[in-house]
Design a protein around this motif. Structure first.
Motif, PDB file in Angstrom:
ATOM      1  N   VAL A  22       0.840  -1.201   0.000  1.00  0.00           N
ATOM      2  CA  VAL A  22       0.000   0.000   0.000  1.00  0.00           C
ATOM      3  C   VAL A  22       0.876   1.252   0.000  1.00  0.00           C
ATOM      4  O   VAL A  22       0.638   2.212  -0.735  1.00  0.00           O
ATOM      5  CB  VAL A  22      -0.940   0.015   1.233  1.00  0.00           C
ATOM      6  N   GLY A  23       1.926   1.224   0.793  1.00  0.00           N
ATOM      7  CA  GLY A  23       2.816   2.378   0.865  1.00  0.00           C
ATOM      8  C   GLY A  23       3.483   2.678  -0.451  1.00  0.00           C
ATOM      9  O   GLY A  23       3.751   3.845  -0.781  1.00  0.00           O
ATOM     10  N   ARG A  24       3.778   1.618  -1.241  1.00  0.00           N
ATOM     11  CA  ARG A  24       4.437   1.822  -2.529  1.00  0.00           C
ATOM     12  C   ARG A  24       3.555   2.569  -3.522  1.00  0.00           C
ATOM     13  O   ARG A  24       4.053   3.163  -4.485  1.00  0.00           O
ATOM     14  CB  ARG A  24       4.852   0.465  -3.118  1.00  0.00           C
ATOM     15  N   LEU A  25       2.243   2.533  -3.299  1.00  0.00           N
ATOM     16  CA  LEU A  25       1.351   3.278  -4.202  1.00  0.00           C
ATOM     17  C   LEU A  25       1.629   4.792  -4.162  1.00  0.00           C
ATOM     18  O   LEU A  25       1.306   5.513  -5.095  1.00  0.00           O
ATOM     19  CB  LEU A  25      -0.117   3.038  -3.817  1.00  0.00           C
ATOM     20  N   TYR A  26       2.192   5.256  -3.061  1.00  0.00           N
ATOM     21  CA  TYR A  26       2.465   6.674  -2.892  1.00  0.00           C
ATOM     22  C   TYR A  26       3.925   7.022  -3.170  1.00  0.00           C
ATOM     23  O   TYR A  26       4.361   8.132  -2.911  1.00  0.00           O
ATOM     24  CB  TYR A  26       2.094   7.101  -1.450  1.00  0.00           C
ATOM     25  N   SER A  27       4.678   6.019  -3.688  1.00  0.00           N
ATOM     26  CA  SER A  27       6.091   6.230  -3.996  1.00  0.00           C
ATOM     27  C   SER A  27       6.262   6.453  -5.488  1.00  0.00           C
ATOM     28  O   SER A  27       5.428   6.010  -6.300  1.00  0.00           O
ATOM     29  CB  SER A  27       6.929   5.009  -3.575  1.00  0.00           C
ATOM     30  N   PRO A  28       7.352   7.107  -5.903  1.00  0.00           N
ATOM     31  CA  PRO A  28       7.595   7.355  -7.336  1.00  0.00           C
ATOM     32  C   PRO A  28       8.053   6.082  -8.065  1.00  0.00           C
ATOM     33  O   PRO A  28       9.237   5.786  -8.148  1.00  0.00           O
ATOM     34  CB  PRO A  28       8.687   8.430  -7.317  1.00  0.00           C
ATOM     35  N   LEU A  29       7.090   5.297  -8.558  1.00  0.00           N
ATOM     36  CA  LEU A  29       7.391   4.064  -9.292  1.00  0.00           C
ATOM     37  C   LEU A  29       6.970   4.226 -10.742  1.00  0.00           C
ATOM     38  O   LEU A  29       6.256   5.154 -11.108  1.00  0.00           O
ATOM     39  CB  LEU A  29       6.656   2.880  -8.658  1.00  0.00           C
ATOM     40  N   SER A  30       7.396   3.277 -11.545  1.00  0.00           N
ATOM     41  CA  SER A  30       6.992   3.288 -12.956  1.00  0.00           C
ATOM     42  C   SER A  30       5.516   2.961 -13.057  1.00  0.00           C
ATOM     43  O   SER A  30       4.962   2.263 -12.207  1.00  0.00           O
ATOM     44  CB  SER A  30       7.795   2.246 -13.744  1.00  0.00           C
ATOM     45  N   PRO A  31       4.866   3.472 -14.092  1.00  0.00           N
ATOM     46  CA  PRO A  31       3.428   3.205 -14.253  1.00  0.00           C
ATOM     47  C   PRO A  31       3.103   1.709 -14.282  1.00  0.00           C
ATOM     48  O   PRO A  31       2.085   1.294 -13.747  1.00  0.00           O
ATOM     49  CB  PRO A  31       3.096   3.876 -15.585  1.00  0.00           C
ATOM     50  N   SER A  32       3.983   0.927 -14.878  1.00  0.00           N
ATOM     51  CA  SER A  32       3.714  -0.520 -14.957  1.00  0.00           C
ATOM     52  C   SER A  32       3.764  -1.158 -13.581  1.00  0.00           C
ATOM     53  O   SER A  32       2.955  -2.037 -13.249  1.00  0.00           O
ATOM     54  CB  SER A  32       4.730  -1.190 -15.887  1.00  0.00           C
ATOM     55  N   ALA A  35       0.611  -0.160 -11.657  1.00  0.00           N
ATOM     56  CA  ALA A  35      -0.537  -0.936 -12.124  1.00  0.00           C
ATOM     57  C   ALA A  35      -0.486  -2.364 -11.581  1.00  0.00           C
ATOM     58  O   ALA A  35      -1.524  -2.930 -11.203  1.00  0.00           O
ATOM     59  CB  ALA A  35      -0.569  -0.953 -13.658  1.00  0.00           C
ATOM     60  N   GLN A  36       0.730  -2.924 -11.511  1.00  0.00           N
ATOM     61  CA  GLN A  36       0.881  -4.295 -11.002  1.00  0.00           C
ATOM     62  C   GLN A  36       0.520  -4.349  -9.514  1.00  0.00           C
ATOM     63  O   GLN A  36      -0.170  -5.282  -9.067  1.00  0.00           O
ATOM     64  CB  GLN A  36       2.325  -4.753 -11.232  1.00  0.00           C
ATOM     65  N   ASP A  37       0.982  -3.311  -8.758  1.00  0.00           N
ATOM     66  CA  ASP A  37       0.675  -3.284  -7.321  1.00  0.00           C
ATOM     67  C   ASP A  37      -0.830  -3.127  -7.098  1.00  0.00           C
ATOM     68  O   ASP A  37      -1.416  -3.773  -6.215  1.00  0.00           O
ATOM     69  CB  ASP A  37       1.404  -2.126  -6.651  1.00  0.00           C
ATOM     70  N   LYS A  64      -2.485   6.236   5.637  1.00  0.00           N
ATOM     71  CA  LYS A  64      -2.710   5.805   4.253  1.00  0.00           C
ATOM     72  C   LYS A  64      -3.168   4.347   4.211  1.00  0.00           C
ATOM     73  O   LYS A  64      -4.000   3.972   3.395  1.00  0.00           O
ATOM     74  CB  LYS A  64      -1.427   5.992   3.439  1.00  0.00           C
ATOM     75  N   VAL A  65      -2.633   3.559   5.138  1.00  0.00           N
ATOM     76  CA  VAL A  65      -3.044   2.154   5.219  1.00  0.00           C
ATOM     77  C   VAL A  65      -4.458   2.059   5.769  1.00  0.00           C
ATOM     78  O   VAL A  65      -5.271   1.251   5.295  1.00  0.00           O
ATOM     79  CB  VAL A  65      -2.041   1.360   6.089  1.00  0.00           C
ATOM     80  N   ARG A  66      -4.766   2.908   6.774  1.00  0.00           N
ATOM     81  CA  ARG A  66      -6.124   2.891   7.331  1.00  0.00           C
ATOM     82  C   ARG A  66      -7.136   3.317   6.265  1.00  0.00           C
ATOM     83  O   ARG A  66      -8.239   2.770   6.196  1.00  0.00           O
ATOM     84  CB  ARG A  66      -6.218   3.837   8.538  1.00  0.00           C
TER      85      ARG A  66
END
Length: 977
Positions: A22-32, A35-37, A64-66
């Motif tokens: 859940v926390g990774r959704l708010y991190s700067p990751l690649s769009p792919s 989408a996978q998360d 954010k998790v709550r």
């Protein structure tokens, strides 16, 4: 966690791994990767363990998790709600409400709370038949801070007991839920059979929602009282404002929402943030709002429309600066247009249209802002002012149409409250016009002048009355410039007076009344433009025949004749002829004013012979009333006789006042000397004698019939007062013998005896200057008469007003007639007067106390060497000095009131300055065992006396006396006495 082999990435095997995902959704990751998360998390939410996952995530320390946990409940409800039986659904509701109560108790942020509220809305959509009073249930759980069973919430509590217990955060949460509920249900088609049941069930919660809206209103009010401008007190509430504004779109909540927002705008305008105001502004310029204004304009007075109109006015008043400064903004233009439309509703103000009345407050604020702005920086630095002026002129013209007085057929059904309200509305518009004049200047006067002339030409009498009413309202505001005079000349130089007097014109009385008022209000204009005077006054004299116009017309006649007397002498015959036609039916006040006004024109004549001729004509009208009075009295018609007698006396007093020289006219002493034989021994003497005979006949016979009639006494005294102020002989300047004869008729029980004693004092004062003749005989007779009153009163407390008048008369004898006072016989009567004044000094009544203080101050200042009875004077002061000092110290020692100290200080200062024995007298008075105050010791008394004597009556004596009085009273009296 459950294993599945079609996932493209490993499934989390622990709660910590889910939280990490859940926390990774708010991190700067690649769009792919994002989408996978998301795919993995959505699978977890829909899995059979999704319910348990939601519970677990809501316990996380990370908000954010709550939030994701609350979202999981929403996803699971939407996907699996059909798998839940009634018991499982009820269990789920218990979990959701328990979580809501728990999170609020733990001060959860709005993000998670809003999401959980939206989850509860989804639950209502899915299980509405099982959760009928959903809002009350939420309220109960919030108040109790735990889950409360639905039956318990519904049966054991109601909104009136729940709402006062809500905290601001709990109220905010309930409003989140309420707003989300009506918003979501509102997306469904109410006309669809499939969705109708949603709307039916939501309707069961309307009363709770309305009460909740009022709860929000109460919290706003409380926050302002408790925290004033402190933002922390308002923070949780300000976040709700846009939710509340959004409720304007919900028909069921419209009225309560409008009421709340109107209250906030009027009483707590600073509560709204800029973004809140913008949201509300957007609603006010919407098509829905435009439709409501159009309905109001057409005469639809449904309550919700009236409420909306008030909301618009409250918003406009709170944002008046923006509306004035930004007139070219499209939303400002729309709002201003709607504000103008509120002034153009169907029907009459108050009776049919209350919005134009309510709008006065906004336009008053608009004028106040413009006035402040225009007179601060130079006007050329205010580019918005021309458009703002246009709006103001337009509003005033719209109000002109609204103040038109309806005909009898329209007002027949009006009750007293409506009539009173319409009258007050017109007054408010008059006030608005006055305050607008500094901004608009002569333009607005010209506008109404043109409207009046146009209405006159078309004989639209209602329009004419409204225009003249507005012109009257401006009378105190306009300057006496050329442009203003030209505007007024256009109206008063037209055929206005001819048209209003023409027999064939059916002019309403109210139109004539307004024109009559205008002639009085603009008297100074006629002084500058006498060419318009004859026509104006002829109209006024014509109006005297109307019972409804006579009072105001006579007031204007008096005002114009008095101020323009020199220009009207040629019109005297016409005026007297016209008045003669209405004299027999005119009431006392009308006679008094008109005869006084005409008399002022008579005064302006150059020759005494001419004055006498017209005076005889004026007196002829008085003779009628005197004859009617005596005839009625002989026939036993006492009240009729009283009316006619009062009319005669008051008319004489008014004629006498009119014949007085104006204050701004230089006195010609030579002319006065020449006039003396004319009015005393020449042709005018008979007129003066006749006036006295009429006064004596009416006064004596009526007072015998009505011995308690104070009005007769007052009217007769007014006649003599008219002559006291004259410096040159005239018909009302009676000799001192006649005046004294009249005054000696009084008794101690004569009504309004104080007026007669005041007239006696005025007579003595008018013969107290070096240039005036002495009246020793009359002064002596009057003194003996007054002394008899003193003897009958005994103590000034028996009648403080008469006591004051008696002492005041004695004081007026000084210094010129001091010998008459000191040689008063028998001697004990003089002793009685002095004893009476000393008693007055120690009384609690301020009037006799102050007149006694003035008497002693005057007496002590007389130089004993200038008095023929000097031995009596010196002996008198030596004998009365000690009791006088004792009376003065009695007041200064704390027994007098603070407001009397300055009056008491005057004789004390004169005593110290003029008489050597004063120190011993005062020292003895301070040492008396009866000295009232125990709060000052002997040393303080001695220091006070030393300072008092050292000042020798100088100005600081008053301050010293006040300080000593405070010491004697105690300092707690410093600000209360």
């Amino acid at each position: 966690m459950v294993d599945v082999d079609f996932q493209s990435q490993p499934i989390p095997s622990s709660l910590a791994e889910v939280e990490l995902l859940v926390g990774r959704l708010y991190s700067p990751l690649s769009p792919s990767q994002v989408a996978q998360d998301q795919e993995t998390l959505q699978w977890l939410q829909r899995s059979p363990d999704g319910w348990q996952l939601a519970d677990a995530l809501l316990q996380s320390p990370d908000d954010k998790v709550r939030f994701f946990g609350a979202l999981t409940f929403t996803v699971k409800l939407n996907s699996d709600w059909e798998t839940l039986d009634a018991a499982a659904a009820q269990s789920l509701l218990q979990r959701l409400l328990s979580w809501l109560a728990h999170l609020i108790r733990k001060a959860e942020g709005s993000l998670v709370v809003k999401k959980l509220c939206s989850t509860l809305v989804v639950y209502f959509i899915r299980f509405s038949s099982q959760w009928l009073r959903c809002l009350r249930h939420v309220l109960s759980c919030l108040v109790e801070e735990r889950f409360v069973a639905a039956d318990e919430a519904t049966l054991a509590a109601n909104h009136s007991s729940l709402l006062p217990q809500l905290t601001a955060t709990q109220a905010a949460t309930a409003l989140y839920f309420s707003s989300a509920l009506v918003e979501e249900v509102g997306k469904t088609d109410a006309n669809s059979i499939k969705h109708q049941h949603f709307h039916d069930k939501v309707a069961q919660n309307v009363d709770d929602a309305v009460s909740l809206m009022r709860c929000f209103q109460a919290w706003v009010s409380y926050s302002h009282r408790a925290f004033l401008d402190a933002a922390p007190g308002l923070g949780p509430l300000t976040q709700l404002t846009q939710l509340v504004i959004g409720c304007l779109g919900e028909e069921a909540l419209f009225e309560s929402t409008v009421e709340v927002l109107t209250d906030i705008l009027i009483n707590y305008g600073m509560f709204l943030r800029p973004e809140d105001s913008q949201v509300l502004r957007s609603f006010l310029v919407s098509e829905q709002a435009r439709e409501r204004i159009d309905r109001l304009k057409s005469g639809d007075n449904d309550f919700d429309l009236i409420m909306f109109g008030r909301l618009l006015l409250a918003f406009a008043d709170a944002r008046v600066q923006d509306l004035a400064r930004e007139p070219e903004r499209s939303d400002c233009q729309r709002i201003m247009q709607m504000l103008h439309d509120l002034l153009r509703g169907e029907g009459y103000a108050v009776a049919d249209d209350e919005m134009c009345v309510a709008a006065v407050e906004f336009w008053t604020s608009y004028v106040e802002f413009m006035t402040d702005a225009l007179f601060d920086p130079p006007p050329d630095k205010l580019p918005w002012s021309p458009l703002a002026r246009e709006h103001l002129v337009r509003a005033i013209e719209e109000y002109w149409a609204k103040i038109r007085i309806p005909g009898p057929q329209n007002t027949a059904s009006w009750d007293q409250e409506v009539r009173r309200g319409f009258k007050e509305f017109r007054k408010d518009i008059g006030d608005l016009l006055q305050s607008s004049y500094p901004i608009l200047g002569v333009q607005i006067l010209q506008t109404f002048g043109n409207l009046a002339i146009k209405s006159l030409e078309s004989q639209c009498w209602q329009d004419l009355e409204a225009a003249v009413y507005c012109i009257n309202a401006l009378s105190d505001a306009i300057s006496e410039g050329q442009a203003e005079d030209e505007a007024l000349s256009g109206l008063f130089g037209s055929n206005l007076f001819v048209a209003l007097s023409a027999p064939g014109n059916d002019v309403p009385e109210r139109t004539r009344q307004s024109v009559v008022h205008a002639l009085g209000d603009y008297a100074t204009f006629f002084e500058r433009h006498i060419v318009f005077l004859p026509a104006a006054l002829n109209f006024l004299f014509h109006s005297l025949a109307s019972a409804s116009l006579a009072a105001n017309a006579s007031r204007s006649v008096f005002s114009l004749c008095s101020s323009c007397r020199k220009a009207l002498t040629s019109e005297l015959p016409a005026f007297l002829l016209q008045y003669g036609q209405v004299d027999r039916t005119a009431d006392t006040m009308v006679k008094e004013r008109v005869l006084g006004g005409v008399a002022s024109i008579v005064q302006a004549l150059d020759r005494d012979e001419e004055k006498l001729k017209f005076l005889h004509q004026l007196l002829e009208f008085v003779r009628r009333d005197v004859s009617a009075c005596l005839l009625s009295l002989s026939e036993g018609l006492v009240r009729v006789a009283e009316e006619k007698g009062l009319s005669a006396l008051r008319s004489l007093a008014s004629i006498g006042k009119g014949l007085q020289e104006p204050d701004d006219v230089l006195i010609d002493l030579e002319a006065g000397a020449a006039a003396k034989p004319f009015w005393q021994d020449g042709p005018g003497a008979d007129a003066r004698a006749e006036i006295w005979r009429m006064v004596e006949m009416v006064y004596d016979q009526m007072l015998d019939a009505l011995p308690s009639d104070g009005d007769l006494v007052e009217a007769a005294c007014s006649i003599f007062k008219a002559g006291f102020t004259e410096t040159a002989p005239g018909p009302f300047l009676f000799g001192p013998e006649i005046t004294t004869t009249f005054l000696l008729k009084s008794k101690v029980d004569t009504p309004r005896l104080g007026l007669l004693l005041a007239a006696a004092g005025s007579l003595v004062s008018s013969h107290s200057t070096d240039s005036s003749s002495r009246i020793d005989g009359q002064a002596s007779a009057l003194l003996k008469h007054v002394t008899s009153f003193v003897h009958q009163l005994g103590d000034p407390r028996n009648d403080p007003e008469i006591a004051h008048s008696c002492i005041d008369f004695v004081a007026r004898l000084l210094p010129r007639y001091v010998d008459i006072l000191l040689t008063l016989q028998p001697p004990h009567t003089l002793e009685a007067i002095f004893a009476f004044t000393l008693k007055s000094l120690t009384s609690q009544d301020p009037l006799p106390k102050r007149s006694a203080a003035q008497f002693w101050a005057s007496l002590l200042m007389i130089d004993v060497r200038s008095v023929s009875a000097s031995s009596n004077m010196s002996e008198l002061l030596d004998r009365l000095g000690p009791p006088l000092a004792e009376a003065l110290i009695f007041n200064i020692g704390g027994n007098g009131s603070r407001s009397d100290l300055d009056a008491i200080a005057e004789p004390l200062k004169k005593m110290i300055f003029k008489h050597a024995g004063s120190r011993a007298w005062l020292e003895a008075a301070l040492a008396q065992p009866s000295f009232s105050s125990a709060k000052v010791n002997e040393t303080e008394k001695r220091l006070f006396l030393q300072r008092l004597m050292s000042l020798r009556g100088a100005r600081p004596t008053n301050s010293l006396i006040r300080d000593f009085w405070l010491m004697c009273r105690g300092t707690e009296f410093a600000y209360t006495s």
